[in-house]
Scaffold this motif. Structure first.
Motif, PDB file in Angstrom:
ATOM      1  N   ARG A  31       5.389  -6.734  -2.291  1.00  0.00           N
ATOM      2  CA  ARG A  31       5.493  -5.705  -1.257  1.00  0.00           C
ATOM      3  C   ARG A  31       5.629  -4.335  -1.906  1.00  0.00           C
ATOM      4  O   ARG A  31       6.060  -4.221  -3.049  1.00  0.00           O
ATOM      5  N   ASN A  32       5.283  -3.302  -1.149  1.00  0.00           N
ATOM      6  CA  ASN A  32       5.424  -1.955  -1.706  1.00  0.00           C
ATOM      7  C   ASN A  32       6.880  -1.501  -1.654  1.00  0.00           C
ATOM      8  O   ASN A  32       7.762  -2.265  -1.277  1.00  0.00           O
ATOM      9  N   TRP A  41      -4.471  -7.972  -2.494  1.00  0.00           N
ATOM     10  CA  TRP A  41      -3.739  -7.731  -3.736  1.00  0.00           C
ATOM     11  C   TRP A  41      -4.711  -7.874  -4.892  1.00  0.00           C
ATOM     12  O   TRP A  41      -5.482  -8.830  -4.943  1.00  0.00           O
ATOM     13  N   ASP A  42      -4.696  -6.912  -5.807  1.00  0.00           N
ATOM     14  CA  ASP A  42      -5.545  -6.979  -6.994  1.00  0.00           C
ATOM     15  C   ASP A  42      -4.674  -7.376  -8.183  1.00  0.00           C
ATOM     16  O   ASP A  42      -3.894  -6.569  -8.682  1.00  0.00           O
ATOM     17  N   PRO A  43      -4.795  -8.630  -8.658  1.00  0.00           N
ATOM     18  CA  PRO A  43      -3.952  -9.070  -9.768  1.00  0.00           C
ATOM     19  C   PRO A  43      -4.276  -8.365 -11.087  1.00  0.00           C
ATOM     20  O   PRO A  43      -3.423  -8.278 -11.966  1.00  0.00           O
ATOM     21  N   ASP A  44      -5.504  -7.851 -11.230  1.00  0.00           N
ATOM     22  CA  ASP A  44      -5.870  -7.157 -12.477  1.00  0.00           C
ATOM     23  C   ASP A  44      -5.163  -5.813 -12.604  1.00  0.00           C
ATOM     24  O   ASP A  44      -4.716  -5.442 -13.681  1.00  0.00           O
ATOM     25  N   THR A  45      -5.069  -5.085 -11.496  1.00  0.00           N
ATOM     26  CA  THR A  45      -4.413  -3.774 -11.544  1.00  0.00           C
ATOM     27  C   THR A  45      -2.961  -3.838 -11.086  1.00  0.00           C
ATOM     28  O   THR A  45      -2.210  -2.885 -11.281  1.00  0.00           O
ATOM     29  N   GLY A  46      -2.577  -4.947 -10.445  1.00  0.00           N
ATOM     30  CA  GLY A  46      -1.215  -5.095  -9.962  1.00  0.00           C
ATOM     31  C   GLY A  46      -0.878  -4.164  -8.812  1.00  0.00           C
ATOM     32  O   GLY A  46       0.223  -3.636  -8.728  1.00  0.00           O
ATOM     33  N   ARG A  47      -1.870  -3.976  -7.923  1.00  0.00           N
ATOM     34  CA  ARG A  47      -1.608  -3.103  -6.781  1.00  0.00           C
ATOM     35  C   ARG A  47      -2.263  -3.639  -5.522  1.00  0.00           C
ATOM     36  O   ARG A  47      -3.172  -4.459  -5.581  1.00  0.00           O
ATOM     37  N   GLY A  50      -6.951  -2.200   0.255  1.00  0.00           N
ATOM     38  CA  GLY A  50      -7.358  -2.352   1.653  1.00  0.00           C
ATOM     39  C   GLY A  50      -6.439  -1.620   2.597  1.00  0.00           C
ATOM     40  O   GLY A  50      -5.689  -0.724   2.217  1.00  0.00           O
ATOM     41  N   ASN A  51      -6.522  -2.019   3.861  1.00  0.00           N
ATOM     42  CA  ASN A  51      -5.721  -1.384   4.901  1.00  0.00           C
ATOM     43  C   ASN A  51      -4.240  -1.624   4.672  1.00  0.00           C
ATOM     44  O   ASN A  51      -3.825  -2.739   4.385  1.00  0.00           O
ATOM     45  N   ALA A  52      -3.464  -0.573   4.811  1.00  0.00           N
ATOM     46  CA  ALA A  52      -2.017  -0.698   4.639  1.00  0.00           C
ATOM     47  C   ALA A  52      -1.321   0.223   5.627  1.00  0.00           C
ATOM     48  O   ALA A  52      -1.715   1.377   5.759  1.00  0.00           O
ATOM     49  N   PRO A  53      -0.319  -0.234   6.303  1.00  0.00           N
ATOM     50  CA  PRO A  53       0.096  -1.635   6.372  1.00  0.00           C
ATOM     51  C   PRO A  53      -0.879  -2.463   7.214  1.00  0.00           C
ATOM     52  O   PRO A  53      -1.510  -1.933   8.108  1.00  0.00           O
ATOM     53  N   GLN A  54      -0.948  -3.717   6.897  1.00  0.00           N
ATOM     54  CA  GLN A  54      -1.885  -4.627   7.549  1.00  0.00           C
ATOM     55  C   GLN A  54      -1.129  -5.534   8.509  1.00  0.00           C
ATOM     56  O   GLN A  54      -0.261  -6.298   8.106  1.00  0.00           O
ATOM     57  N   ALA A  55      -1.465  -5.450   9.775  1.00  0.00           N
ATOM     58  CA  ALA A  55      -0.769  -6.248  10.795  1.00  0.00           C
ATOM     59  C   ALA A  55      -0.922  -7.743  10.551  1.00  0.00           C
ATOM     60  O   ALA A  55       0.050  -8.496  10.683  1.00  0.00           O
ATOM     61  N   PHE A  56      -2.119  -8.198  10.192  1.00  0.00           N
ATOM     62  CA  PHE A  56      -2.332  -9.627   9.977  1.00  0.00           C
ATOM     63  C   PHE A  56      -1.436 -10.163   8.868  1.00  0.00           C
ATOM     64  O   PHE A  56      -0.917 -11.270   8.957  1.00  0.00           O
ATOM     65  N   SER A  57      -1.255  -9.386   7.815  1.00  0.00           N
ATOM     66  CA  SER A  57      -0.381  -9.810   6.717  1.00  0.00           C
ATOM     67  C   SER A  57       1.056  -9.946   7.196  1.00  0.00           C
ATOM     68  O   SER A  57       1.753 -10.900   6.839  1.00  0.00           O
ATOM     69  N   HIS A  58       1.500  -9.014   8.021  1.00  0.00           N
ATOM     70  CA  HIS A  58       2.879  -9.059   8.498  1.00  0.00           C
ATOM     71  C   HIS A  58       3.102 -10.163   9.526  1.00  0.00           C
ATOM     72  O   HIS A  58       4.161 -10.799   9.544  1.00  0.00           O
TER      73      HIS A  58
END
Length: 90
Positions: A31-32, A41-47, A50-58
């Motif tokens: 989480r931020n 989530w981009d594991p290569d850059t660790g960030r 896309g859309n933030a905050p994302q309702a579907f994720s929450h």
């Protein structure tokens, strides 16, 4: 992010709450600074991307938390399969 949380829900549904909890905790760890999730989530850059905050994720986060909670028959402490609650036909 939502897909990882849906995966955690599926693990709870098949009785693997331990692995589901691990997946859930990994998502929580990315989480931020104000506790929000983005779309990806981009594991290569660790960030987050896309859309933030994302309702579907929450929404998926809340559903996974509920599935892992005390109120769910396969949630907290239920690391073994639970018998089906579907009644047998007469």
């Amino acid at each position: 992010m939502a897909c990882s949380l849906w995966y955690a829900n599926a693990l709870v549904a098949v009785g693997d709450a331990g692995r589901a909890r691990d997946v859930f905790e990994r998502v929580l760890s990315i989480r931020n600074d104000v506790g929000l999730l983005s779309e990806q989530w981009d594991p290569d850059t660790g960030r987050q991307l896309g859309n933030a905050p994302q309702a579907f994720s929450h929404i998926a986060l809340v559903e996974a938390a509920f599935a892992l909670g005390d109120g769910h028959p396969r949630g907290r402490g239920a690391d073994t399969a639970v018998s089906s609650t579907i009644p047998e036909s007469p």
